[in-house]
Design a protein around this motif. Structure first.
Motif, mmCIF file in Angstrom:
data_model
loop_
_atom_site.group_PDB
_atom_site.id
_atom_site.type_symbol
_atom_site.label_atom_id
_atom_site.label_comp_id
_atom_site.label_asym_id
_atom_site.label_seq_id
_atom_site.Cartn_x
_atom_site.Cartn_y
_atom_site.Cartn_z
ATOM 1 N N HIS A 135 0.861 -1.375 0.087
ATOM 2 C CA HIS A 135 -0.004 0.055 -0.042
ATOM 3 C C HIS A 135 0.851 1.172 0.018
ATOM 4 C CE1 HIS A 135 -3.153 2.839 0.962
ATOM 5 N NE2 HIS A 135 -2.220 3.259 1.903
ATOM 6 N N ASP A 161 -8.786 12.341 -21.050
ATOM 7 C CA ASP A 161 -9.730 11.907 -19.963
ATOM 8 C C ASP A 161 -9.890 13.221 -19.098
ATOM 9 O OD1 ASP A 161 -11.017 11.064 -17.663
ATOM 10 O OD2 ASP A 161 -9.694 9.235 -17.799
ATOM 11 N N ASN A 202 -11.492 13.701 -16.474
ATOM 12 C CA ASN A 202 -11.548 13.461 -15.022
ATOM 13 C C ASN A 202 -10.302 13.475 -14.260
ATOM 14 O OD1 ASN A 202 -14.484 13.367 -15.109
ATOM 15 N ND2 ASN A 202 -14.555 11.431 -16.062
ATOM 16 N N VAL A 203 -9.413 13.527 -15.208
ATOM 17 C CA VAL A 203 -7.928 13.034 -14.459
ATOM 18 C C VAL A 203 -7.558 14.355 -13.754
ATOM 19 C CG1 VAL A 203 -5.604 12.900 -14.920
ATOM 20 C CG2 VAL A 203 -7.214 11.264 -16.081
ATOM 21 N N TYR A 260 -1.774 6.140 -14.739
ATOM 22 C CA TYR A 260 -2.559 6.817 -13.725
ATOM 23 C C TYR A 260 -3.791 5.928 -13.290
ATOM 24 C CZ TYR A 260 -5.979 10.119 -11.966
ATOM 25 O OH TYR A 260 -7.065 10.763 -11.329
ATOM 26 N N HIS A 261 -4.289 5.258 -14.284
ATOM 27 C CA HIS A 261 -5.579 4.276 -13.908
ATOM 28 C C HIS A 261 -4.932 3.093 -13.567
ATOM 29 C CE1 HIS A 261 -8.980 7.033 -15.110
ATOM 30 N NE2 HIS A 261 -8.326 7.050 -16.346
ATOM 31 N N GLU A 262 -4.007 2.740 -13.953
ATOM 32 C CA GLU A 262 -3.341 1.308 -13.777
ATOM 33 C C GLU A 262 -3.080 1.263 -12.261
ATOM 34 O OE1 GLU A 262 0.826 -1.047 -14.768
ATOM 35 O OE2 GLU A 262 -0.071 0.012 -16.121
ATOM 36 N N LEU A 263 -2.146 2.431 -11.759
ATOM 37 C CA LEU A 263 -1.861 2.463 -10.321
ATOM 38 C C LEU A 263 -2.812 3.037 -9.384
ATOM 39 C CD1 LEU A 263 1.768 3.441 -10.957
ATOM 40 C CD2 LEU A 263 0.926 1.046 -10.734
ATOM 41 N N LYS A 264 -3.935 3.417 -10.030
ATOM 42 C CA LYS A 264 -4.825 4.091 -9.184
ATOM 43 C C LYS A 264 -4.273 5.466 -8.403
ATOM 44 C CE LYS A 264 -7.842 0.308 -8.481
ATOM 45 N NZ LYS A 264 -7.223 -0.598 -9.252
ATOM 46 N N ALA A 265 -3.712 6.185 -9.317
ATOM 47 C CA ALA A 265 -2.779 7.255 -8.972
ATOM 48 C C ALA A 265 -3.602 8.441 -8.401
ATOM 49 C CB ALA A 265 -1.823 7.854 -9.881
ATOM 50 N N ASP A 266 -3.100 9.285 -7.651
ATOM 51 C CA ASP A 266 -4.121 10.743 -7.144
ATOM 52 C C ASP A 266 -3.841 11.767 -8.098
ATOM 53 O OD1 ASP A 266 -4.500 9.982 -4.106
ATOM 54 O OD2 ASP A 266 -2.462 9.123 -4.534
ATOM 55 N N ARG A 324 0.257 7.813 -1.076
ATOM 56 C CA ARG A 324 -0.044 8.704 -2.344
ATOM 57 C C ARG A 324 0.631 8.236 -3.515
ATOM 58 N NH1 ARG A 324 0.488 15.378 -3.239
ATOM 59 N NH2 ARG A 324 -1.499 15.380 -4.411
#
Length: 258
Positions: free
Chosen positions: A69, A165, A167-168, A138-144, A72
């Motif tokens: 985990h 995108d 929404n990024v 960004y989506h692969e790692l669920k980045a902030d 950030r």
């Protein structure tokens, strides 16, 4: 005493599967790490580079031992620019970094946040191409957020990302100091054993350990290194530099170190 010296490379190993050889040379061919590990060259550190190989290697974490985990995650992006010398586009640096607020490990700085290099997806892309690559990571790692340097393109950098995108979340940063000064606080954290590479990133690490702050080569730009610095700076928020700690382009006190 008679000594017989033989030299061989990874390619000469008759017991190594051909597919494994191909993967190794595809991944590490043409890199400093490849010269050392595949061709058995003994390489010395570049005197004026901000990083040494040991600074990275000593705190590297194997993929199977990576944290489960991160508090950030950011994607650092240094958009490509036109190279003044050859007229071609440089790479776009795309480097993912993560932070753990308290790293439960031994050491004098375990009470401070630690940073982790998670991925390097840099390369030569079209404007839409680098935005797609950064957003996919960004989506692969669920980045902030994506941290993007905007000196080259201003508002166009953020607009380019949102055209793929909307929404990024994008955090814009602007270079107001030279590369060496920007990188200095991050170099300090490597020296404090507070930044760890999860796995090996040969092309990124090549730039970090060979970019000479005093003899700049206009034929290339260390975009991967810049993306790492942008991401780590936003992630770890280094404080004001204390005199005597930071090696920058105006400080020659450590010239000649090995």
């Amino acid at each position: 005493i008679e000594v017989v010296m033989t030299r061989a490379t990874t390619a000469d190993n008759p017991h190594l599967d051909a597919r494994v050889k191909k993967d190794l040379f595809d991944d590490y061919g043409g890199t400093r790490l490849g010269r050392q590990e595949l061709y058995a060259e003994i390489l010395e550190d570049v005197e004026n580079a901000l990083w040494t190989t040991g600074m990275i290697e000593n705190d590297r974490i194997r993929e199977e031992h990576k944290p489960h985990h991160f508090d950030r995650i950011l994607i650092g992006v240094d958009p490509q620019g036109k190279n003044r010398k050859n007229g071609k586009n440089d790479e776009t640096g795309i480097v993912a970094v993560g932070k753990i607020d308290k790293w439960l490990a031994d050491g004098d700085f375990s009470h401070l946040p630690h940073g982790f290099v998670l991925a390097d997806r840099s390369g030569r892309f079209s404007p839409k191409g680098w935005a797609e690559e950064a957003i996919a990571l960004y989506h692969e790692l669920k980045a902030d957020a994506i941290v993007a340097e905007t000196n080259m393109g201003g508002d166009m950098v953020k607009a380019n990302i949102h055209s793929v995108d909307a929404n990024v979340r994008v955090l814009e940063v602007t270079a107001t100091r030279g590369k060496a000064r920007r990188a200095g606080p991050i170099v300090n954290m490597y020296e404090q054993h507070r930044i760890h590479h999860i796995g090996v990133f040969p092309h990124l690490e090549d730039q970090m350990t060979t970019w000479d702050q005093f003899e700049l080569d206009s034929s290339w730009s260390p975009d991967r290194m810049d993306a790492l610095v942008w991401g780590m700076t936003k992630l770890l928020k280094p404080g004001i530099r204390r005199r005597g700690l930071h090696r920058d382009a105006g400080d020659r006190r450590l010239m000649g170190r090995n």
